[in-house]
Design a protein around this motif. Sequence first.
Motif, PDB file in Angstrom:
ATOM      1  N   MET A   1      44.446  26.731  46.345  1.00 36.55           N
ATOM      2  CA  MET A   1      43.179  27.216  46.462  1.00 36.55           C
ATOM      3  C   MET A   1      42.986  28.551  47.223  1.00 36.55           C
ATOM      4  N   ARG A   2      43.751  28.434  48.414  1.00 32.87           N
ATOM      5  CA  ARG A   2      43.876  29.486  49.266  1.00 32.87           C
ATOM      6  C   ARG A   2      44.500  30.782  48.818  1.00 32.87           C
ATOM      7  N   ARG A   3      45.267  30.909  48.090  1.00 35.71           N
ATOM      8  CA  ARG A   3      45.799  32.015  47.305  1.00 35.71           C
ATOM      9  C   ARG A   3      44.802  32.667  46.261  1.00 35.71           C
ATOM     10  N   LEU A   4      44.269  31.626  45.849  1.00 31.49           N
ATOM     11  CA  LEU A   4      43.011  32.070  44.757  1.00 31.49           C
ATOM     12  C   LEU A   4      41.770  32.731  45.457  1.00 31.49           C
ATOM     13  N   SER A   5      41.445  32.273  46.506  1.00 26.64           N
ATOM     14  CA  SER A   5      40.373  32.973  47.411  1.00 26.64           C
ATOM     15  C   SER A   5      40.781  34.064  47.902  1.00 26.64           C
ATOM     16  N   ALA A   6      42.104  33.983  48.623  1.00 28.96           N
ATOM     17  CA  ALA A   6      42.888  35.257  49.196  1.00 28.96           C
ATOM     18  C   ALA A   6      42.865  36.663  48.410  1.00 28.96           C
ATOM     19  N   GLY A   7      43.348  36.257  46.926  1.00 27.50           N
ATOM     20  CA  GLY A   7      43.490  37.202  45.926  1.00 27.50           C
ATOM     21  C   GLY A   7      42.034  37.796  45.673  1.00 27.50           C
ATOM     22  N   LEU A   8      41.307  36.965  45.240  1.00 29.66           N
ATOM     23  CA  LEU A   8      39.906  37.416  44.981  1.00 29.66           C
ATOM     24  C   LEU A   8      39.059  38.111  46.012  1.00 29.66           C
ATOM     25  N   SER A   9      39.254  37.636  47.323  1.00 28.44           N
ATOM     26  CA  SER A   9      38.701  38.099  48.414  1.00 28.44           C
ATOM     27  C   SER A   9      39.134  39.735  48.621  1.00 28.44           C
ATOM     28  N   ARG A  10      40.338  39.949  48.360  1.00 25.58           N
ATOM     29  CA  ARG A  10      41.073  41.432  48.249  1.00 25.58           C
ATOM     30  C   ARG A  10      40.445  42.012  47.483  1.00 25.58           C
ATOM     31  N   LEU A  11      40.469  41.688  46.321  1.00 22.08           N
ATOM     32  CA  LEU A  11      39.950  42.285  44.994  1.00 22.08           C
ATOM     33  C   LEU A  11      38.383  42.983  45.065  1.00 22.08           C
ATOM     34  N   ALA A  12      37.741  41.686  45.705  1.00 22.99           N
ATOM     35  CA  ALA A  12      36.392  42.254  46.016  1.00 22.99           C
ATOM     36  C   ALA A  12      36.151  43.400  46.679  1.00 22.99           C
ATOM     37  N   GLN A  13      37.127  43.938  47.698  1.00 23.49           N
ATOM     38  CA  GLN A  13      37.092  45.043  48.453  1.00 23.49           C
ATOM     39  C   GLN A  13      37.322  46.197  47.786  1.00 23.49           C
ATOM     40  N   ARG A  14      37.961  46.056  46.683  1.00 22.90           N
ATOM     41  CA  ARG A  14      38.624  47.161  45.943  1.00 22.90           C
ATOM     42  C   ARG A  14      37.660  47.792  44.817  1.00 22.90           C
ATOM     43  N   ASP A  15      37.741  49.275  44.423  1.00 20.98           N
ATOM     44  CA  ASP A  15      37.294  49.576  43.331  1.00 20.98           C
ATOM     45  C   ASP A  15      37.890  49.428  42.224  1.00 20.98           C
ATOM     46  N   PHE A  16      37.486  49.186  40.940  1.00 17.16           N
ATOM     47  CA  PHE A  16      38.082  48.780  39.856  1.00 17.16           C
ATOM     48  C   PHE A  16      37.976  49.940  38.954  1.00 17.16           C
ATOM     49  N   PRO A  17      39.215  50.365  38.241  1.00 15.47           N
ATOM     50  CA  PRO A  17      38.884  51.720  37.757  1.00 15.47           C
ATOM     51  C   PRO A  17      38.260  51.715  36.402  1.00 15.47           C
ATOM     52  N   SER A  18      37.787  53.010  36.039  1.00  9.90           N
ATOM     53  CA  SER A  18      36.988  53.200  35.037  1.00  9.90           C
ATOM     54  C   SER A  18      37.669  52.804  33.809  1.00  9.90           C
ATOM     55  N   PRO A  19      36.965  52.396  32.586  1.00 10.36           N
ATOM     56  CA  PRO A  19      37.474  52.094  31.601  1.00 10.36           C
ATOM     57  C   PRO A  19      37.701  53.243  30.516  1.00 10.36           C
ATOM     58  N   PHE A  37      35.289  42.331  38.131  1.00  8.72           N
ATOM     59  CA  PHE A  37      35.399  41.315  39.183  1.00  8.72           C
ATOM     60  C   PHE A  37      34.775  40.007  38.550  1.00  8.72           C
ATOM     61  N   GLU A  38      33.606  40.088  37.887  1.00  9.15           N
ATOM     62  CA  GLU A  38      33.262  38.828  36.944  1.00  9.15           C
ATOM     63  C   GLU A  38      34.131  38.408  36.265  1.00  9.15           C
ATOM     64  N   GLY A  39      34.892  39.035  35.605  1.00 14.65           N
ATOM     65  CA  GLY A  39      35.785  38.469  34.442  1.00 14.65           C
ATOM     66  C   GLY A  39      36.897  37.769  35.483  1.00 14.65           C
ATOM     67  N   LEU A  40      37.509  38.273  36.392  1.00 14.52           N
ATOM     68  CA  LEU A  40      38.611  37.496  37.251  1.00 14.52           C
ATOM     69  C   LEU A  40      37.985  36.418  37.640  1.00 14.52           C
ATOM     70  N   VAL A  41      36.619  36.326  38.231  1.00 12.61           N
ATOM     71  CA  VAL A  41      36.182  35.125  38.831  1.00 12.61           C
ATOM     72  C   VAL A  41      36.126  34.171  37.897  1.00 12.61           C
ATOM     73  N   ASP A  42      35.588  34.369  36.742  1.00  9.75           N
ATOM     74  CA  ASP A  42      35.518  33.337  35.495  1.00  9.75           C
ATOM     75  C   ASP A  42      36.859  32.886  35.156  1.00  9.75           C
ATOM     76  N   ALA A  43      37.856  33.871  35.013  1.00  6.84           N
ATOM     77  CA  ALA A  43      39.367  33.414  34.668  1.00  6.84           C
ATOM     78  C   ALA A  43      40.045  32.483  35.773  1.00  6.84           C
ATOM     79  N   ALA A  44      39.479  32.699  37.003  1.00  7.09           N
ATOM     80  CA  ALA A  44      40.033  32.195  38.150  1.00  7.09           C
ATOM     81  C   ALA A  44      39.421  30.674  38.258  1.00  7.09           C
ATOM     82  N   PHE A  45      38.404  30.555  38.221  1.00  7.27           N
ATOM     83  CA  PHE A  45      37.620  29.430  38.125  1.00  7.27           C
ATOM     84  C   PHE A  45      37.265  28.271  37.151  1.00  7.27           C
ATOM     85  N   ASN A  46      37.055  28.831  35.986  1.00  6.43           N
ATOM     86  CA  ASN A  46      36.625  28.210  34.673  1.00  6.43           C
ATOM     87  C   ASN A  46      37.246  26.897  34.548  1.00  6.43           C
ATOM     88  N   GLN A  47      38.633  27.212  34.302  1.00  9.14           N
ATOM     89  CA  GLN A  47      39.587  26.148  33.699  1.00  9.14           C
ATOM     90  C   GLN A  47      39.475  25.151  34.762  1.00  9.14           C
TER      91      GLN A  47
END
Length: 120
Positions: A1-19, A37-47
């Motif tokens: 769980m620590r790696r999951l939260s660390a990874g999403l914490s880092r991604l929350a601070q980044r700009d996502f590229p334009s489609p 970010f929403e898609g990554l949160v869902d993918a990380a937590f849903n299952q």
Amino acid sequence: MRRLSAGLSRLAQRDFPSPYRYDDEDNLRVIVEGVTFEGLVDAAFNQIRQYSKSDVAVTIRLLEAIACIATYTRNSTQREALRRQAERILNSSHEQISQEQDQKDVQERYYQVIKALRQD
């Protein structure tokens, strides 16, 4: 769980590229399905949430991870994605956890998430 939260914490601070992808003359050439970010949160937590909804320890750790990630968010869209996931975790726990003290513990962690999401 620590790696999951660390990874999403880092991604929350980044700009996502334009489609949108442009050529050298600035003509739109491709629109890709973007990562959000929403898609990554869902993918990380849903299952994890779905599989462990009756496990108090895992439920609490999921909420603690969301509270941690919340401290790194930069906008209301990110915070809303985390709030929705926390709400799903809370609702699942109400349906599956029968012990009153366990429910109180989960509820307390949920309140910590909400508090973390309100900080700017």
